[in-house]
Design an enzyme around this catalytic site. Structure first.
Site, PDB file in Angstrom:
ATOM      1  N   GLY A  45      64.285 -47.573 -59.381  1.00  0.00           N
ATOM      2  CA  GLY A  45      64.672 -46.380 -60.112  1.00  0.00           C
ATOM      3  C   GLY A  45      63.600 -45.314 -59.981  1.00  0.00           C
ATOM      4  N   GLN A  50      58.771 -37.977 -62.857  1.00  0.00           N
ATOM      5  CA  GLN A  50      57.776 -38.761 -62.106  1.00  0.00           C
ATOM      6  C   GLN A  50      57.338 -38.047 -60.826  1.00  0.00           C
ATOM      7  OE1 GLN A  50      60.226 -42.614 -62.476  1.00  0.00           O
ATOM      8  NE2 GLN A  50      58.139 -43.369 -62.499  1.00  0.00           N
ATOM      9  N   CYS A  94      56.473 -49.856 -63.518  1.00  0.00           N
ATOM     10  CA  CYS A  94      56.743 -48.423 -63.430  1.00  0.00           C
ATOM     11  C   CYS A  94      55.955 -47.873 -62.253  1.00  0.00           C
ATOM     12  CB  CYS A  94      56.334 -47.726 -64.730  1.00  0.00           C
ATOM     13  SG  CYS A  94      56.673 -45.957 -64.727  1.00  0.00           S
ATOM     14  N   LEU A  95      56.625 -47.055 -61.445  1.00  0.00           N
ATOM     15  CA  LEU A  95      55.935 -46.499 -60.271  1.00  0.00           C
ATOM     16  C   LEU A  95      54.836 -45.520 -60.691  1.00  0.00           C
ATOM     17  CD1 LEU A  95      59.064 -45.986 -57.967  1.00  0.00           C
ATOM     18  CD2 LEU A  95      57.370 -47.848 -57.873  1.00  0.00           C
ATOM     19  N   HIS A 136      65.155 -47.519 -68.952  1.00  0.00           N
ATOM     20  CA  HIS A 136      63.776 -47.167 -68.590  1.00  0.00           C
ATOM     21  C   HIS A 136      63.741 -45.732 -68.011  1.00  0.00           C
ATOM     22  CE1 HIS A 136      59.814 -48.323 -66.494  1.00  0.00           C
ATOM     23  NE2 HIS A 136      60.154 -47.206 -65.880  1.00  0.00           N
ATOM     24  N   GLU A 137      64.733 -45.428 -67.135  1.00  0.00           N
ATOM     25  CA  GLU A 137      64.734 -44.099 -66.488  1.00  0.00           C
ATOM     26  C   GLU A 137      65.093 -42.997 -67.488  1.00  0.00           C
ATOM     27  OE1 GLU A 137      63.315 -44.036 -63.783  1.00  0.00           O
ATOM     28  OE2 GLU A 137      63.481 -46.163 -63.304  1.00  0.00           O
ATOM     29  N   HIS A 140      62.192 -41.980 -69.452  1.00  0.00           N
ATOM     30  CA  HIS A 140      61.301 -41.031 -68.756  1.00  0.00           C
ATOM     31  C   HIS A 140      61.710 -39.579 -69.062  1.00  0.00           C
ATOM     32  CE1 HIS A 140      58.487 -43.198 -66.183  1.00  0.00           C
ATOM     33  NE2 HIS A 140      59.426 -43.959 -65.678  1.00  0.00           N
TER      34      HIS A 140
HETATM   35  O1  K1U Z   1      60.867 -45.736 -63.172  1.00  0.00           O
HETATM   36  C1  K1U Z   1      60.156 -46.319 -62.397  1.00  0.00           C
HETATM   37  O2  K1U Z   1      58.959 -46.164 -62.432  1.00  0.00           O
HETATM   38  C2  K1U Z   1      60.724 -47.297 -61.387  1.00  0.00           C
HETATM   39  C3  K1U Z   1      60.645 -48.727 -61.856  1.00  0.00           C
HETATM   40  C4  K1U Z   1      61.957 -49.077 -62.535  1.00  0.00           C
HETATM   41  C5  K1U Z   1      62.010 -50.320 -63.355  1.00  0.00           C
HETATM   42  C6  K1U Z   1      61.464 -51.517 -62.960  1.00  0.00           C
HETATM   43  C7  K1U Z   1      61.561 -52.648 -63.747  1.00  0.00           C
HETATM   44  C8  K1U Z   1      62.218 -52.574 -64.917  1.00  0.00           C
HETATM   45  C9  K1U Z   1      62.744 -51.398 -65.340  1.00  0.00           C
HETATM   46  C10 K1U Z   1      62.663 -50.267 -64.550  1.00  0.00           C
HETATM   47  C11 K1U Z   1      60.404 -49.605 -60.631  1.00  0.00           C
HETATM   48  O3  K1U Z   1      61.180 -49.616 -59.733  1.00  0.00           O
HETATM   49  S1  K1U Z   1      58.964 -50.565 -60.577  1.00  0.00           S
HETATM   50  C12 K1U Z   1      59.129 -51.482 -59.061  1.00  0.00           C
HETATM   51  C13 K1U Z   1      60.106 -52.586 -59.133  1.00  0.00           C
HETATM   52  O4  K1U Z   1      60.515 -52.984 -60.199  1.00  0.00           O
HETATM   53  C14 K1U Z   1      60.607 -53.230 -57.883  1.00  0.00           C
HETATM   54  C15 K1U Z   1      60.105 -52.899 -56.666  1.00  0.00           C
HETATM   55  C16 K1U Z   1      60.596 -53.522 -55.533  1.00  0.00           C
HETATM   56  C17 K1U Z   1      61.581 -54.454 -55.612  1.00  0.00           C
HETATM   57  C18 K1U Z   1      62.076 -54.799 -56.835  1.00  0.00           C
HETATM   58  C19 K1U Z   1      61.594 -54.189 -57.980  1.00  0.00           C
HETATM   59 ZN    ZN Z   2      58.982 -45.776 -64.814  1.00  0.00          ZN
END
Ligand code: K1U
Ligand code: ZN
Length: 172
Positions: A45, A50, A94-95, A136-137, A140
């Site tokens: 996401g 972000q 979270c990225l 989560h998004e 944000h």
């Molecule tokens: O919003 C963001 O920062 C993105 C975030 C979203 C998220 C992850 C986990 C739970 C709720 C919301 C991410 O994508 S973090 C990276 C991640 O979870 C992932 C990366 C590669 C493969 C699978 C998952």
């Molecule tokens: Zn996030």
């Protein structure tokens, strides 16, 4: 075009974003940039703040199975219109907070309404990881990070790690 992802702490990640009025070609191009940035990260996401854009726009694709078809979703002005009493615990990342993970409890099932890239109103019921991710998004867009659900000490510890990471990146 891939965009740079802001790292916490950053004042732009604490702002409440503004609803978008009309779905223009410019906004569609922004959504495409966000999808490219999300897949490249990689992530499941991404929310506009972000990448420093304070509009109510999120993208997500929670298909994780190897070989399964991608399902990129672009949501303008998304909102949760109903949430289950049943909850789900997921170890979120979270990225904007790289390499930090913590368990967050959220409603297991949510009904979400949004405007799609063609300007049409859409609604869908999300469960499991999709429900966690869309909440989560949307958080944000209201200036809320998953660490805001944690105890103050744990949140402070993660914030200090991110401050250090940003100092190191600025020096490199
Ligand atoms: O919003 C963001 O920062 C993105 C975030 C979203 C998220 C992850 C986990 C739970 C709720 C919301 C991410 O994508 S973090 C990276 C991640 O979870 C992932 C990366 C590669 C493969 C699978 C998952
Ligand atoms: Zn996030």
């Amino acid at each position: 075009m891939k965009r740079a992802i802001l790292i916490h702490p950053d004042p732009r990640l604490k702002k409440v974003c503004a609803p978008v009025a009309d779905i223009s070609d410019e906004l569609r191009a922004l959504a495409d940039d966000m999808l490219e940035t999300m897949y490249d990260a990689p992530g499941i996401g991404l929310a506009a703040p972000q990448i420093g854009v304070l509009d109510r726009l999120i993208v997500l694709d929670c298909v994780k199975e190897e070989g399964a078809a991608a399902r990129p979703l672009v949501m303008f002005n998304p909102r949760v219109v109903a949430a289950s009493d049943e909850t789900n615990v997921y170890e979120e990342g979270c990225l904007s907070i790289p390499e930090q993970y913590a368990e967050v409890t959220r409603p297991k099932v949510v009904d979400v309404e949004w405007i799609d890239r063609d300007g049409k109103l859409q609604s869908e019921t999300f469960d499991g990881l999709w429900a966690t991710c869309v909440q989560h998004e949307i958080d944000h867009l209201d200036g809320k990070l998953f660490i805001d659900y944690l105890k103050p000490l744990k949140r402070q510890m993660i914030t200090r790690k991110m401050q250090k990471l940003k100092r190191e990146r600025a020096r490199a």
